[in-house]
Design a protein around this motif. Structure first.
Motif, PDB file in Angstrom:
ATOM      1  N   LYS A   1      65.860  75.661  15.644  1.00  7.10           N
ATOM      2  CA  LYS A   1      64.819  76.379  15.589  1.00  7.10           C
ATOM      3  C   LYS A   1      63.538  75.701  15.012  1.00  7.10           C
ATOM      4  N   GLN A   2      63.940  75.118  13.864  1.00  9.16           N
ATOM      5  CA  GLN A   2      62.834  74.464  13.181  1.00  9.16           C
ATOM      6  C   GLN A   2      62.439  73.022  13.709  1.00  9.16           C
ATOM      7  N   ARG A   3      63.389  72.336  14.581  1.00  5.79           N
ATOM      8  CA  ARG A   3      62.867  70.872  14.606  1.00  5.79           C
ATOM      9  C   ARG A   3      62.704  70.843  16.397  1.00  5.79           C
ATOM     10  N   ALA A   4      63.099  71.877  16.981  1.00  8.84           N
ATOM     11  CA  ALA A   4      62.932  71.756  18.569  1.00  8.84           C
ATOM     12  C   ALA A   4      62.373  72.649  19.344  1.00  8.84           C
ATOM     13  N   ASP A   5      61.649  72.308  20.259  1.00 10.93           N
ATOM     14  CA  ASP A   5      60.982  73.120  21.045  1.00 10.93           C
ATOM     15  C   ASP A   5      61.651  73.947  22.223  1.00 10.93           C
ATOM     16  N   ILE A   6      62.524  75.034  21.739  1.00 12.18           N
ATOM     17  CA  ILE A   6      63.479  75.729  22.276  1.00 12.18           C
ATOM     18  C   ILE A   6      63.051  76.528  23.676  1.00 12.18           C
ATOM     19  N   ARG A   7      63.360  75.978  24.526  1.00 15.98           N
ATOM     20  CA  ARG A   7      63.022  76.905  25.947  1.00 15.98           C
ATOM     21  C   ARG A   7      63.787  78.263  26.078  1.00 15.98           C
ATOM     22  N   THR A   8      65.196  78.152  25.753  1.00 12.45           N
ATOM     23  CA  THR A   8      66.093  79.276  25.961  1.00 12.45           C
ATOM     24  C   THR A   8      67.192  79.148  24.842  1.00 12.45           C
ATOM     25  N   LEU A   9      67.817  80.069  24.399  1.00 13.52           N
ATOM     26  CA  LEU A   9      68.648  80.342  23.435  1.00 13.52           C
ATOM     27  C   LEU A   9      69.571  81.425  23.761  1.00 13.52           C
ATOM     28  N   LEU A  10      70.841  80.816  23.965  1.00 14.93           N
ATOM     29  CA  LEU A  10      71.998  81.952  24.114  1.00 14.93           C
ATOM     30  C   LEU A  10      73.050  81.749  23.054  1.00 14.93           C
ATOM     31  N   GLU A  11      73.488  82.686  22.448  1.00 15.82           N
ATOM     32  CA  GLU A  11      74.581  82.630  21.338  1.00 15.82           C
ATOM     33  C   GLU A  11      75.745  83.586  21.721  1.00 15.82           C
TER      34      GLU A  11
END
Length: 157
Positions: free
Chosen positions: A24-34
């Motif tokens: 979350k701090q270092r990448a341009d996240i398009r989608t996150l699923l946990e």
């Protein structure tokens, strides 16, 4: 054997939550699923259930899978690769195949052993080949129905 479309780099860790925070701090996240899942798995040593905490982090069209093995003897493939701390260790790439039956017909004709299989027939199936002697890592192959691919955050090819 390399077939299909590369879409995933996978990492093992002792702390998925910490790894997600770093993404979350270092990448341009398009989608996150946990999620935390309990899956039936086959290994050369036998079958069993493995519990894993997972995060699927999409950065553009690349999925970074973060794997934290929780319990189950069948998870030694991941557990044996864990770092001593909470960092990430690269584990495998994943190739998406369009036709699972055609792919499986080729598996016995290639030299790399199958070390893990799982999935839900008719929905999503996967297996790992031990390509470490050749590539330095495992290679996973996966097939899934279009609705499952879309639910995982995948885009049309």
């Amino acid at each position: 054997m390399i077939v299909g479309r590369h879409y995933q780099n996978a990492y093992v860790t002792r702390n998925v939550d910490k790894a997600v925070a770093e993404f979350k701090q270092r990448a341009d996240i398009r989608t996150l699923l946990e999620t935390q899942v309990s899956v039936n798995l086959w290994t050369p040593q036998g079958e069993g259930v493995g519990v894993q905490k997972l995060a699927f982090v999409w950065v553009g069209d690349l999925q970074c899978e973060l794997i934290q093995p929780i319990e189950g003897d069948v998870l030694s493939l991941y557990r044996d690769a864990l770092p001593t701390d909470d960092s990430l260790t690269f584990h495998h790439v994943c190739q998406l195949v369009d036709d699972w039956d055609a792919f499986m017909a080729r598996v016995d004709q290639q030299p790399f052993p199958v070390v893990l299989k799982g999935g839900t027939p008719g929905m999503l199936e996967f297996l790992y080949l031990d390509t470490r002697d050749w590539l330095g890592h495992y290679t996973e192959y996966c097939w899934m129905v279009p609705d499952r691919w879309a639910a995982m955050g995948g885009r049309p090819a």
